[in-house]
Design a protein around this motif. Structure first.
Motif, PDB file in Angstrom:
ATOM      1  N   GLU A 260       0.822  -1.223   0.000  1.00  0.00           N
ATOM      2  CA  GLU A 260       0.000   0.000   0.000  1.00  0.00           C
ATOM      3  C   GLU A 260       0.854   1.271   0.000  1.00  0.00           C
ATOM      4  O   GLU A 260       1.799   1.376   0.776  1.00  0.00           O
ATOM      5  N   ILE A 261       0.497   2.215  -0.871  1.00  0.00           N
ATOM      6  CA  ILE A 261       1.099   3.551  -0.761  1.00  0.00           C
ATOM      7  C   ILE A 261       0.049   4.600  -0.392  1.00  0.00           C
ATOM      8  O   ILE A 261       0.375   5.652   0.128  1.00  0.00           O
ATOM      9  N   GLU A 262      -1.215   4.290  -0.677  1.00  0.00           N
ATOM     10  CA  GLU A 262      -2.280   5.249  -0.363  1.00  0.00           C
ATOM     11  C   GLU A 262      -3.548   4.495  -0.002  1.00  0.00           C
ATOM     12  O   GLU A 262      -3.789   3.399  -0.502  1.00  0.00           O
ATOM     13  N   GLY A 263      -4.361   5.105   0.848  1.00  0.00           N
ATOM     14  CA  GLY A 263      -5.675   4.542   1.153  1.00  0.00           C
ATOM     15  C   GLY A 263      -6.745   5.577   0.839  1.00  0.00           C
ATOM     16  O   GLY A 263      -6.576   6.766   1.134  1.00  0.00           O
ATOM     17  N   ILE A 264      -7.830   5.124   0.208  1.00  0.00           N
ATOM     18  CA  ILE A 264      -9.001   5.989  -0.024  1.00  0.00           C
ATOM     19  C   ILE A 264     -10.106   5.395   0.844  1.00  0.00           C
ATOM     20  O   ILE A 264     -10.424   4.207   0.691  1.00  0.00           O
ATOM     21  N   HIS A 265     -10.657   6.203   1.748  1.00  0.00           N
ATOM     22  CA  HIS A 265     -11.583   5.643   2.734  1.00  0.00           C
ATOM     23  C   HIS A 265     -12.875   6.438   2.806  1.00  0.00           C
ATOM     24  O   HIS A 265     -12.845   7.667   2.789  1.00  0.00           O
ATOM     25  N   ASP A 266     -13.974   5.729   2.918  1.00  0.00           N
ATOM     26  CA  ASP A 266     -15.244   6.364   3.272  1.00  0.00           C
ATOM     27  C   ASP A 266     -15.385   6.185   4.777  1.00  0.00           C
ATOM     28  O   ASP A 266     -15.678   5.092   5.252  1.00  0.00           O
TER      29      ASP A 266
ATOM     30  N   ILE B 215     -14.985  11.554   3.040  1.00  0.00           N
ATOM     31  CA  ILE B 215     -14.185  10.719   2.140  1.00  0.00           C
ATOM     32  C   ILE B 215     -12.735  11.155   2.321  1.00  0.00           C
ATOM     33  O   ILE B 215     -12.426  12.343   2.195  1.00  0.00           O
ATOM     34  N   GLU B 216     -11.873  10.197   2.617  1.00  0.00           N
ATOM     35  CA  GLU B 216     -10.476  10.511   2.908  1.00  0.00           C
ATOM     36  C   GLU B 216      -9.554   9.939   1.839  1.00  0.00           C
ATOM     37  O   GLU B 216      -9.734   8.807   1.404  1.00  0.00           O
ATOM     38  N   THR B 217      -8.540  10.736   1.455  1.00  0.00           N
ATOM     39  CA  THR B 217      -7.442  10.176   0.668  1.00  0.00           C
ATOM     40  C   THR B 217      -6.178  10.393   1.492  1.00  0.00           C
ATOM     41  O   THR B 217      -5.903  11.502   1.935  1.00  0.00           O
ATOM     42  N   SER B 218      -5.441   9.312   1.726  1.00  0.00           N
ATOM     43  CA  SER B 218      -4.296   9.387   2.633  1.00  0.00           C
ATOM     44  C   SER B 218      -3.091   8.724   1.987  1.00  0.00           C
ATOM     45  O   SER B 218      -3.031   7.499   1.868  1.00  0.00           O
ATOM     46  N   VAL B 219      -2.134   9.552   1.557  1.00  0.00           N
ATOM     47  CA  VAL B 219      -0.972   8.991   0.863  1.00  0.00           C
ATOM     48  C   VAL B 219       0.283   9.232   1.700  1.00  0.00           C
ATOM     49  O   VAL B 219       0.426  10.287   2.325  1.00  0.00           O
ATOM     50  N   GLY B 220       1.152   8.232   1.735  1.00  0.00           N
ATOM     51  CA  GLY B 220       2.436   8.395   2.414  1.00  0.00           C
ATOM     52  C   GLY B 220       3.408   9.074   1.459  1.00  0.00           C
ATOM     53  O   GLY B 220       3.642   8.587   0.358  1.00  0.00           O
ATOM     54  N   ILE B 221       3.946  10.211   1.887  1.00  0.00           N
ATOM     55  CA  ILE B 221       4.907  10.923   1.030  1.00  0.00           C
ATOM     56  C   ILE B 221       6.207  10.109   0.929  1.00  0.00           C
ATOM     57  O   ILE B 221       6.772   9.949  -0.148  1.00  0.00           O
ATOM     58  N   ASP B 222       6.656   9.573   2.057  1.00  0.00           N
ATOM     59  CA  ASP B 222       7.916   8.812   2.027  1.00  0.00           C
ATOM     60  C   ASP B 222       7.752   7.523   1.235  1.00  0.00           C
ATOM     61  O   ASP B 222       8.636   7.129   0.482  1.00  0.00           O
ATOM     62  N   ARG B 223       6.601   6.868   1.411  1.00  0.00           N
ATOM     63  CA  ARG B 223       6.369   5.633   0.647  1.00  0.00           C
ATOM     64  C   ARG B 223       6.289   5.931  -0.844  1.00  0.00           C
ATOM     65  O   ARG B 223       6.757   5.149  -1.661  1.00  0.00           O
ATOM     66  N   THR B 224       5.674   7.049  -1.194  1.00  0.00           N
ATOM     67  CA  THR B 224       5.583   7.380  -2.621  1.00  0.00           C
ATOM     68  C   THR B 224       6.964   7.766  -3.152  1.00  0.00           C
ATOM     69  O   THR B 224       7.315   7.418  -4.281  1.00  0.00           O
ATOM     70  N   CYS B 225       7.753   8.458  -2.336  1.00  0.00           N
ATOM     71  CA  CYS B 225       9.146   8.758  -2.745  1.00  0.00           C
ATOM     72  C   CYS B 225       9.902   7.454  -2.983  1.00  0.00           C
ATOM     73  O   CYS B 225      10.659   7.331  -3.951  1.00  0.00           O
ATOM     74  N   LEU B 226       9.682   6.494  -2.095  1.00  0.00           N
ATOM     75  CA  LEU B 226      10.376   5.210  -2.257  1.00  0.00           C
ATOM     76  C   LEU B 226       9.922   4.531  -3.553  1.00  0.00           C
ATOM     77  O   LEU B 226      10.735   3.999  -4.313  1.00  0.00           O
ATOM     78  N   ALA B 227       8.625   4.594  -3.824  1.00  0.00           N
ATOM     79  CA  ALA B 227       8.111   4.019  -5.073  1.00  0.00           C
ATOM     80  C   ALA B 227       8.696   4.769  -6.279  1.00  0.00           C
ATOM     81  O   ALA B 227       9.043   4.153  -7.293  1.00  0.00           O
ATOM     82  N   LEU B 228       8.835   6.091  -6.159  1.00  0.00           N
ATOM     83  CA  LEU B 228       9.434   6.870  -7.263  1.00  0.00           C
ATOM     84  C   LEU B 228      10.872   6.445  -7.507  1.00  0.00           C
ATOM     85  O   LEU B 228      11.316   6.313  -8.647  1.00  0.00           O
ATOM     86  N   LEU B 229      11.605   6.209  -6.418  1.00  0.00           N
ATOM     87  CA  LEU B 229      13.012   5.783  -6.547  1.00  0.00           C
ATOM     88  C   LEU B 229      13.091   4.397  -7.182  1.00  0.00           C
ATOM     89  O   LEU B 229      13.898   4.155  -8.078  1.00  0.00           O
ATOM     90  N   VAL B 230      12.234   3.481  -6.708  1.00  0.00           N
ATOM     91  CA  VAL B 230      12.228   2.117  -7.264  1.00  0.00           C
ATOM     92  C   VAL B 230      11.863   2.165  -8.747  1.00  0.00           C
ATOM     93  O   VAL B 230      12.483   1.519  -9.591  1.00  0.00           O
ATOM     94  N   ASN B 231      10.851   2.970  -9.053  1.00  0.00           N
ATOM     95  CA  ASN B 231      10.336   3.049 -10.421  1.00  0.00           C
ATOM     96  C   ASN B 231      11.345   3.690 -11.377  1.00  0.00           C
ATOM     97  O   ASN B 231      11.416   3.343 -12.551  1.00  0.00           O
ATOM     98  N   ALA B 232      12.128   4.632 -10.845  1.00  0.00           N
ATOM     99  CA  ALA B 232      13.067   5.370 -11.694  1.00  0.00           C
ATOM    100  C   ALA B 232      14.326   4.549 -12.001  1.00  0.00           C
ATOM    101  O   ALA B 232      14.940   4.717 -13.045  1.00  0.00           O
ATOM    102  N   TRP B 233      14.685   3.664 -11.091  1.00  0.00           N
ATOM    103  CA  TRP B 233      15.969   2.949 -11.183  1.00  0.00           C
ATOM    104  C   TRP B 233      16.011   2.062 -12.427  1.00  0.00           C
ATOM    105  O   TRP B 233      15.119   1.261 -12.672  1.00  0.00           O
ATOM    106  N   ALA B 234      17.049   2.221 -13.230  1.00  0.00           N
ATOM    107  CA  ALA B 234      17.220   1.342 -14.400  1.00  0.00           C
ATOM    108  C   ALA B 234      18.704   1.096 -14.611  1.00  0.00           C
ATOM    109  O   ALA B 234      19.526   2.012 -14.471  1.00  0.00           O
ATOM    110  N   GLU B 235      19.028  -0.155 -14.918  1.00  0.00           N
ATOM    111  CA  GLU B 235      20.402  -0.471 -15.280  1.00  0.00           C
ATOM    112  C   GLU B 235      20.416  -0.793 -16.766  1.00  0.00           C
ATOM    113  O   GLU B 235      19.660  -1.652 -17.240  1.00  0.00           O
ATOM    114  N   GLU B 236      21.273  -0.083 -17.503  1.00  0.00           N
ATOM    115  CA  GLU B 236      21.292  -0.250 -18.957  1.00  0.00           C
ATOM    116  C   GLU B 236      22.663  -0.681 -19.425  1.00  0.00           C
ATOM    117  O   GLU B 236      23.680  -0.134 -18.975  1.00  0.00           O
TER     118      GLU B 236
END
Ligand code: ATP
Length: 447
Positions: A273-279, A312-333
């Motif tokens: 999970e990186i974000e939760g949307i809750h009623d 209605i709540e949207t709750s995202v972790g900034i650090d978790r999303t940063c971590l996902a951005l780092l994982v997603n960006a990483w490429a070895e070519e």
């Protein structure tokens, strides 16, 4: 560049990312010189820029572009009754077990990750105690005395102060239902097992929106915000293979919740999970009304109906999303010369540094510094005049800098510099006076 290059390899081992993050100054252990402190992390120059860019984009999309959302910045410590009303004092706990042999502590619901016991002869099984409930809120004391009356909690989520401030903000901003209140800020949880780099930390940042609506409209707003938030995650570069939603089963829902959907990202350690949307229904406002004795209901100006709004709540972790951005960006070519490179393919608008100015020789400092000064008016720039140019490019690839601008000895004659593109590694000559406009056009977000 040749199209025959092998496809880039995505991140497989978190260790590779952890070491790049420390080496390049994205994120590293807090209090490193004392051996670190478990569950706490420091962001260095690149990480801070990445995180700030992410927060600014969230604020732009969720608050600034919306006439129906207001932003706040509340204190981290709230009146302790807040956490009684919210249910955190009573219920915000995880089941904890101890191993009598190796003395390690685990979450009883995450024993699959516990590993083998290092301290038992003849068996590698842990010798576990019965589960005990462990409250995750961090405590502190206010004022000069350390007695029970002075106990306060560091907030475990950023949304509760939003409920405390609901009436004040609605009146001050002259908002009518439906509308939302948002904030970004630190939250603290005394997690039993911080792990997976920054994924589960004890101090972290959340960006939360609480959207207040009439009971008859809660489904509509839930769908609306779920769609908005998915659009955001796609905009920052998460594709369908690495992003999914997971609706909560009825038995997972908090007793007051009507619906909840987790937004999950595929990390090297699995879907998480990186974000939760809750009623959340009217649980929070009703509880705070009960505990504070204040009426937190609203009256419809036309029908005169008095009701407690649904949330209605949207709750995202900034650090978790940063971590996902780092994982997603990483490429070895693999490169054509048999070498390889690590490149962080951030969306240019989120990249910590937008452009590096690289004079081929220290003798070119004057025009290079002039260009640097011009670019700094618009974007974060890095200046590097040391070492061989190939190595300087590699360093910028690891920082995720979308463009390198090289000033060479021809620049004085033809008034141009070479702009190198991070992803394709293609190079083109661009007139010096047009470089700022060229880069500005390319480092914004597509709307
Ligand atoms: P988890 O089940 O992973 O503990 P949660 O369901 O308790 O998370 P929420 O209370 O819904 O999480 O918090 C909303 C968001 O805050 C999460 O989606 C996550 O991005 C972030 N978050 C929660 N706990 C942590 C933590 N310990 N470290 C970093 N981010 C966190």
């Amino acid at each position: 560049m040749s199209d025959e290059r092998a496809a880039p390899r995505r991140l497989e081992r978190m260790e590779d990312l952890v070491s790049l993050c420390a080496r390049r100054g994205f994120i590293f252990q807090s209090s490193e010189i004392y051996g670190g402190i478990n569950g706490f992390w420091d962001y260095g120059p690149l990480g801070t820029e990445l995180k700030n860019n992410l927060k600014a984009l969230w604020w732009q999309r969720v608050v600034r572009e919306r006439p129906d959302v207001e932003g706040i910045d509340s204190a981290i410590i709230a009146h302790p009754r807040t956490w009684e009303a919210s249910g955190h004092v009573e219920h915000f706990s995880d089941p904890m077990v101890d191993c009598r042999a190796c003395k390690k502590r685990f979450r009883a619901d995450q024993l699959a990750d516990a590993g083998k016991c290092s301290a038992r002869e003849g068996s590698s099984e842990h010798d576990l105690t019965e589960p005990r409930s462990f409250n995750l809120m961090l405590r502190t004391w206010i004022g000069a005395s350390e007695d029970a009356a002075a106990v306060a909690f560091l907030r475990a989520e950023t949304c509760q102060p939003i409920f405390n401030d609901f009436k004040r903000v609605r009146e001050a901003a002259r908002q009518k239902i439906p509308f939302g209140i948002a904030q970004i800020g630190k939250a603290f949880r005394n997690e039993i097992n911080p792990r997976n780099f920054t994924f589960r930390s004890r101090e972290f940042e959340q960006a939360e929106l609480e959207f207040f609506c009439h009971p008859s409209e809660r489904e509509r707003w839930f769908e609306h915000w779920l769609e908005q938030r998915l659009r955001f995650h796609r905009e920052i570069g998460f594709d369908d293979e690495h992003l999914r939603t997971r609706p909560h089963e009825a038995n997972e829902l908090a007793h007051y919740a009507r619906a909840a959907v987790d937004v999950e990202f595929l990390f090297p350690f699995g879907w998480q999970e990186i974000e939760g949307i809750h009623d959340r229904g009217d649980w929070d406002l009703s509880r705070h009304a009960e505990y504070s004795g204040k009426d937190l209901g609203v009256t419809d100006p036309e029908t005169k109906e008095h009701y407690v709004p649904m949330v209605i709540e949207t709750s995202v972790g900034i650090d978790r999303t940063c971590l996902a951005l780092l994982v997603n960006a990483w490429a070895e070519e693999a490169l054509e010369d048999g070498e390889s490179r690590i490149v962080m393919r951030f969306h240019p608008a989120l990249a910590p540094v937008k452009a590096a100015v690289l004079p081929l020789s220290k003798k070119l400092a004057e025009p290079a510094h002039a260009l640097e000064a011009e670019l700094r008016r618009y974007m974060n720039v890095f200046y590097d005049d040391a070492g061989n140019i190939g190595r300087r490019y590699r360093r910028q690839d690891e920082a995720g800098t979308p463009f390198c601008v090289t000033i060479d000895f021809e620049s004085a004659d033809d008034g141009k510099a070479t702009v190198r593109d991070r992803d394709s590694m293609s190079q083109q000559r661009v007139p010096l006076e047009g470089i700022a406009a060229f880069l500005r056009e390319r480092v914004g977000l597509a709307s």
